[in-house]
Motif scaffolding. Structure first.
Motif, PDB file in Angstrom:
ATOM      1  N   SER A 146      19.935  34.777  16.757  1.00 44.23           N
ATOM      2  CA  SER A 146      18.979  34.648  15.652  1.00 44.23           C
ATOM      3  C   SER A 146      18.415  33.245  15.530  1.00 44.23           C
ATOM      4  N   GLY A 147      18.360  32.524  16.653  1.00 45.21           N
ATOM      5  CA  GLY A 147      17.692  31.227  16.657  1.00 45.21           C
ATOM      6  C   GLY A 147      16.190  31.394  16.729  1.00 45.21           C
ATOM      7  N   PHE A 148      15.489  30.365  17.137  1.00 47.23           N
ATOM      8  CA  PHE A 148      14.023  30.436  17.182  1.00 47.23           C
ATOM      9  C   PHE A 148      13.540  31.562  18.087  1.00 47.23           C
ATOM     10  N   ALA A 149      14.125  31.698  19.283  1.00 43.32           N
ATOM     11  CA  ALA A 149      13.642  32.705  20.229  1.00 43.32           C
ATOM     12  C   ALA A 149      13.789  34.107  19.650  1.00 43.32           C
ATOM     13  N   GLY A 190      19.513  31.379  12.266  1.00 40.25           N
ATOM     14  CA  GLY A 190      18.888  30.096  12.541  1.00 40.25           C
ATOM     15  C   GLY A 190      19.369  29.376  13.778  1.00 40.25           C
ATOM     16  N   GLY A 191      20.398  29.914  14.446  1.00 40.21           N
ATOM     17  CA  GLY A 191      20.873  29.266  15.659  1.00 40.21           C
ATOM     18  C   GLY A 191      21.283  27.828  15.409  1.00 40.21           C
ATOM     19  N   ASN A 192      20.970  26.960  16.366  1.00 39.41           N
ATOM     20  CA  ASN A 192      21.350  25.557  16.243  1.00 39.41           C
ATOM     21  C   ASN A 192      20.500  24.792  15.231  1.00 39.41           C
ATOM     22  N   ALA A 193      19.430  25.412  14.732  1.00 35.13           N
ATOM     23  CA  ALA A 193      18.588  24.751  13.726  1.00 35.13           C
ATOM     24  C   ALA A 193      19.105  24.997  12.302  1.00 35.13           C
ATOM     25  N   THR A 195       5.024  11.208  19.354  1.00 35.89           N
ATOM     26  CA  THR A 195       3.604  10.931  19.080  1.00 35.89           C
ATOM     27  C   THR A 195       2.796  12.220  18.928  1.00 35.89           C
ATOM     28  N   ASP A 196       3.472  13.364  18.743  1.00 37.91           N
ATOM     29  CA  ASP A 196       2.778  14.644  18.651  1.00 37.91           C
ATOM     30  C   ASP A 196       1.822  14.677  17.450  1.00 37.91           C
ATOM     31  N   LYS A 197       0.832  15.559  17.537  1.00 37.01           N
ATOM     32  CA  LYS A 197      -0.160  15.699  16.474  1.00 37.01           C
ATOM     33  C   LYS A 197       0.470  16.205  15.191  1.00 37.01           C
ATOM     34  N   TYR A 198       1.394  17.143  15.305  1.00 37.31           N
ATOM     35  CA  TYR A 198       2.046  17.729  14.136  1.00 37.31           C
ATOM     36  C   TYR A 198       3.507  17.263  14.096  1.00 37.31           C
ATOM     37  N   GLN A 199       3.842  16.506  13.057  1.00 36.38           N
ATOM     38  CA  GLN A 199       5.213  16.044  12.861  1.00 36.38           C
ATOM     39  C   GLN A 199       5.584  16.282  11.405  1.00 36.38           C
ATOM     40  N   ALA A 200       6.542  17.162  11.179  1.00 32.87           N
ATOM     41  CA  ALA A 200       6.904  17.523   9.809  1.00 32.87           C
ATOM     42  C   ALA A 200       8.244  18.234   9.818  1.00 32.87           C
ATOM     43  N   MET A 201       8.848  18.306   8.638  1.00 34.82           N
ATOM     44  CA  MET A 201      10.101  19.030   8.466  1.00 34.82           C
ATOM     45  C   MET A 201       9.879  20.160   7.469  1.00 34.82           C
ATOM     46  N   PRO A 202      10.528  21.320   7.673  1.00 34.10           N
ATOM     47  CA  PRO A 202      10.407  22.397   6.695  1.00 34.10           C
ATOM     48  C   PRO A 202      10.819  21.887   5.308  1.00 34.10           C
ATOM     49  N   LEU A 203       9.950  22.065   4.329  1.00 27.79           N
ATOM     50  CA  LEU A 203      10.149  21.441   3.015  1.00 27.79           C
ATOM     51  C   LEU A 203      11.478  21.837   2.380  1.00 27.79           C
ATOM     52  N   HIS A 204      11.863  23.093   2.519  1.00 28.24           N
ATOM     53  CA  HIS A 204      13.098  23.575   1.913  1.00 28.24           C
ATOM     54  C   HIS A 204      14.197  23.821   2.961  1.00 28.24           C
ATOM     55  N   GLY A 205      14.003  23.282   4.149  1.00 32.64           N
ATOM     56  CA  GLY A 205      15.013  23.396   5.190  1.00 32.64           C
ATOM     57  C   GLY A 205      14.713  24.497   6.186  1.00 32.64           C
ATOM     58  N   TYR A 206      15.379  24.414   7.351  1.00 37.01           N
ATOM     59  CA  TYR A 206      15.183  25.399   8.407  1.00 37.01           C
ATOM     60  C   TYR A 206      15.727  26.772   8.015  1.00 37.01           C
ATOM     61  N   GLY A 241      23.622  19.054  14.512  1.00 36.12           N
ATOM     62  CA  GLY A 241      22.924  17.836  14.870  1.00 36.12           C
ATOM     63  C   GLY A 241      21.473  17.856  14.439  1.00 36.12           C
ATOM     64  N   PRO A 242      20.823  16.690  14.459  1.00 33.23           N
ATOM     65  CA  PRO A 242      19.469  16.574  13.904  1.00 33.23           C
ATOM     66  C   PRO A 242      18.442  17.391  14.677  1.00 33.23           C
ATOM     67  N   HIS A 243      17.631  18.118  13.942  1.00 34.44           N
ATOM     68  CA  HIS A 243      16.519  18.879  14.508  1.00 34.44           C
ATOM     69  C   HIS A 243      15.223  18.362  13.881  1.00 34.44           C
ATOM     70  N   ILE A 244      14.453  17.651  14.674  1.00 36.34           N
ATOM     71  CA  ILE A 244      13.223  17.026  14.206  1.00 36.34           C
ATOM     72  C   ILE A 244      12.053  17.827  14.757  1.00 36.34           C
ATOM     73  N   PHE A 245      11.249  18.412  13.883  1.00 36.50           N
ATOM     74  CA  PHE A 245      10.171  19.258  14.394  1.00 36.50           C
ATOM     75  C   PHE A 245       8.940  18.421  14.727  1.00 36.50           C
ATOM     76  N   HIS A 246       8.399  18.671  15.914  1.00 39.37           N
ATOM     77  CA  HIS A 246       7.172  18.009  16.356  1.00 39.37           C
ATOM     78  C   HIS A 246       6.510  18.890  17.403  1.00 39.37           C
ATOM     79  N   THR A 247       5.180  18.932  17.392  1.00 37.22           N
ATOM     80  CA  THR A 247       4.469  19.751  18.375  1.00 37.22           C
ATOM     81  C   THR A 247       3.017  19.298  18.463  1.00 37.22           C
TER      82      THR A 247
END
Length: 384
Positions: free
Chosen positions: A9-12, A38-41, A184-195, A56-62
């Motif tokens: 039940s992770g991202f995939a 949520g898997g490892n996230a 340096t990705d265009k979109y860098q953000a964290m889910p506001l209420h968590g993963y 461990g830390p999961h930093i979203f960027h894409t």
């Protein structure tokens, strides 16, 4: 009767479950060995009430607008640009190496043009560039390689950089400007209420059922399903017929400190003598206000949950043997980091899953159109 049985039940697994349920009206059962989605996230509030990432830390960027827009259906975002410092020569300096890093280390006042010449004078040109050692020496030379990369890489992988594929250190660029951001990705953000909240929203469709604390092997003979999507380790699915695919794992040491902050930025790397590779302080990532702070030390280990596929030629050759087995099966798709034995970022897994969904959608459309079953196994190669 479920249309799809999804393992993991992770991202995939979660992205594919959501797409199949909402777009194709398929009935989906997700099975996960862990006690959470949520898997490892996966993130949760610790005993002090601080939101932490369990694995461990999961930093979203894409850079993918499609990926960012897709996930935005299930979460609001908190803008966040990750900064990492490295403990080198008694200083905390920015990593990736940039103009600020060089000036701080050498007490210099270089310009971008100066530092270009400086790095060229230090570089040890390698042809061809085949290993992680080659990548770094080719750009910054032996001194900076030993300060920033050699020790960290040896701790992380338990291998000398000369034994690892070039892709490992190529993930960390060298810059000649003063950009201290880690990504340096265009979109860098964290889910506001968590993963975890994002995954809960993603899996809230009535066609999706979830079984936690459940091993696929224990229930596969007792559940009626048409097709499988498998996001676990591909070698485990085949009972390690050709031997185990090697992974690196991590032991996490979480601590709560009775003060506002522990360190000056989200993550500090320790490339040299310490047994741990890095310390992350979660309040920087989440923006949470709290009079205490929670941190995590990461200790790379050989045994444990499979986190990092080890990128070496012999391991890729072993994976290809398992992939050949996977390709010979009908009605099963192997995908995700573990299913395809590739070191993907989160956004890459989402992109891979969206691409696999499009393939399944086309196959379904063909089946409905001509009345013939034309499934072909996807082993996760449909990376967007």
């Amino acid at each position: 009767m479920y249309d799809y049985l999804i393992i993991g039940s992770g991202f995939a697994g979660s992205v594919l479950a959501e797409r199949l349920a909402s777009q194709l009206n398929k009935k989906v059962l997700i099975i996960d060995k862990r006690n959470h989605i949520g898997g490892n996230a996966y993130d949760h509030y610790d005993e002090a009430g601080i939101l932490v990432h369990k694995y461990g830390p999961h930093i979203f960027h894409t850079n993918s607008k499609d990926v960012f827009n897709y996930l935005s259906r299930f979460t609001e975002w908190r803008p966040y640009e990750h900064h990492v410092l490295a403990s080198v020569d008694g200083q905390l300096v920015p990593i990736p190496i940039n103009l600020n890093t060089i000036n701080m280390l050498y007490g210099a006042n270089f310009t971008s043009e100066d530092v270009t010449g400086f790095l060229e004078s230090k570089a040890e040109k390698r042809h061809p560039v085949l290993t992680s050692e080659d990548v770094v020496l080719n750009v910054v030379g032996k001194e900076l390689y030993e300060k920033f990369f050699k020790g960290y890489t040896q701790k992380q992988w338990d291998l000398d950089p000369s034994e690892l594929d070039a892709s490992v250190t190529a993930r960390v660029p060298t810059r000649i400007n003063k950009d201290n951001r880690y990504f340096t990705d265009k979109y860098q953000a964290m889910p506001l209420h968590g993963y975890t909240k994002m995954f809960e929203n993603m899996l809230a469709h009535p066609n999706i059922h979830i079984m936690l604390n459940t091993d696929f092997r224990d229930v596969k003979e007792h559940i009626a399903y048409k097709k499988i999507i498998y996001t676990g380790p591909i070698d485990g699915f085949f009972d390690y017929r050709y031997g185990k695919l090697p992974y690196r794992s991590i032991e996490f040491d979480f601590q709560t400190i009775d003060k506002e902050n522990y360190q000056p930025t989200g993550t500090v790397n320790y490339p040299n003598s310490n047994a741990y590779t890095r310390i992350t302080e979660f309040k920087f990532l989440t923006g949470q206000q709290h009079h205490k702070t929670s941190i995590v030390f990461e200790y790379p280990v050989a045994e444990g949950d499979p986190y990092y596929p080890i990128p070496r030629k012999e391991n890729h050759a072993l994976y290809n043997k398992y992939k050949a087995l996977a390709d010979s099966l009908d009605n099963i798709y192997f995908t995700g980091r573990l299913g395809t034995y590739k070191y993907y970022n989160m956004d890459q897994v989402v992109a891979q899953s969206l691409a696999l969904f499009k393939k399944i959608q086309q196959e379904t459309s063909q089946l409905n159109g001509v009345g013939k079953h034309t499934d072909k196994v996807a082993a996760g190669q449909e990376r967007a």
